[in-house]
Design a protein around this motif. Structure first.
Motif: not given
Length: 343
Positions: A10-32
């Motif tokens: 909600x209060x986050x800026x949807x910039x490329x760096x933030x989106x990339x951090x989310x993608x990496x977070x879930x990739x690490x959770x599921x397994x690269x």
């Protein structure tokens, strides 16, 4: 397909760096090692994040959501028709609106828009559902959509071209030409072509496989296509010279006195050559041939040379007597055979 997790941005800026951090977070959770493909919508930040992700993790592929892409395409198409949107919403004068609706250009434009949008809407409905995975078919379906739009444009071009041709029929007059042939599965087809002003187009065909080719049936076909093309546009009919076609042509000229019928010249010549191939080279034929040569060629040397060459053919000397030439004469058209072995 299963749900893995969600993030409140909600209060986050949807910039490329933030989106990339989310993608990496879930990739690490599921397994690269378990992931081969990442899909997001096609907003600029998501697109930039996806591109960076593929650089950081070269074994992964990123692509935008197909449904979102098509949705954006349809929105852009909807913005293109400002003239009609403004007309329908902004103008309240019923007469002007009626004039636009009655204008053929309006419906042509509407038809073009439908032809472009319908394939995209079909793909959108297919991919924008959760019942089955669509990743394996999306590229093929998009290719089909492009092909469908291209075919629609080609059909429109051909239709316009044919209409231009048809507009000349009444000016120049038409000849209807029909020709029969047999398919590999023994179906007998009769094609009907229209010739005019040094142009020829295909009009239609009839499967006559189980029909008796009698004069009445042939006449009914001729009348059918004459009525379709327009009796006032036709001056001449051409068929081959089989007895049923000849009888039908004669009856047609009685029923429609302004039309002329004639047998196909190529078919007549072909029959003549076939008959010539059955002639026996008798003394009477020899005398007649010599008389023709003498009449057409006054020079004695040329006459002698011509008679000598004819002897090569009649006595099957040289290439005329080869086994290949003798076998081919039964399987080739006379003109084709002479072109292969007569020089």
């Amino acid at each position: 397909m299963i749900f893995h997790g969600s993030v409140d941005c909600t209060n986050k800026k949807k910039i490329a760096g933030f989106i990339l951090s989310l993608l990496n977070k879930f990739i690490d959770e599921i397994g690269d090692e378990n992931i081969v493909h990442v899909v997001t919508d096609s907003e600029s930040a998501n697109k930039a994040a996806g591109q960076k992700l593929m650089i950081e993790r070269p074994h992964l592929f990123w692509s935008p959501c197909a449904a979102h892409c098509i949705d954006l395409m349809l929105e852009d198409i909807g913005k293109m028709s400002k003239e009609y949107n403004n007309t329908s919403k902004g103008r309240k004068c019923a007469e002007k609106i009626a004039a636009i609706i009655l204008d053929t250009r309006f419906w042509k434009t509407a038809r073009d828009i439908c032809a472009a949008m319908e394939p995209l809407v079909k793909v959108l409905k297919l991919v924008d559902q959760d019942n089955t995975p669509t990743l394996s078919i999306i590229y093929e379906e998009m290719d089909r959509a492009k092909l469908s739009m291209k075919e629609s444009e080609e059909v429109e071009d051909i239709t316009g071209y044919l209409n231009t041709l048809k507009s000349k029929w009444s000016k120049y007059g038409c000849t209807i030409m029909c020709d029969g042939w047999s398919t590999r599965n023994k179906h007998h087809i009769i094609n009907f072509m229209i010739y005019y002003d040094c142009n020829m187009i295909f009009h239609g065909s009839v499967d006559c496989t189980n029909k008796k080719k009698i004069a009445g049936f042939i006449l009914s076909l001729l009348n059918k296509f004459i009525d379709e093309i327009g009796d006032e546009n036709i001056v001449h009919m051409v068929t081959d010279s089989e007895s049923a076609n000849k009888a039908a042509g004669q009856k047609l000229m009685i029923e429609r006195p302004h039309l002329f019928w004639s047998p196909c010249a190529a078919h007549c010549i072909d029959l003549m050559l076939e008959d010539m191939g059955t002639y026996v080279y008798t003394d009477e034929v020899k005398r007649g041939l010599n008389a023709v040569v003498k009449r057409l060629e006054p020079d004695l040397n040329s006459q002698a040379s011509t008679i000598s060459e004819i002897k090569l053919f009649t006595e099957q000397m040289g290439e005329f007597g080869s086994p290949l030439a003798k076998t081919s004469v039964k399987k080739s058209l006379p003109a084709e055979w002479w072109n292969d072995y007569g020089e």
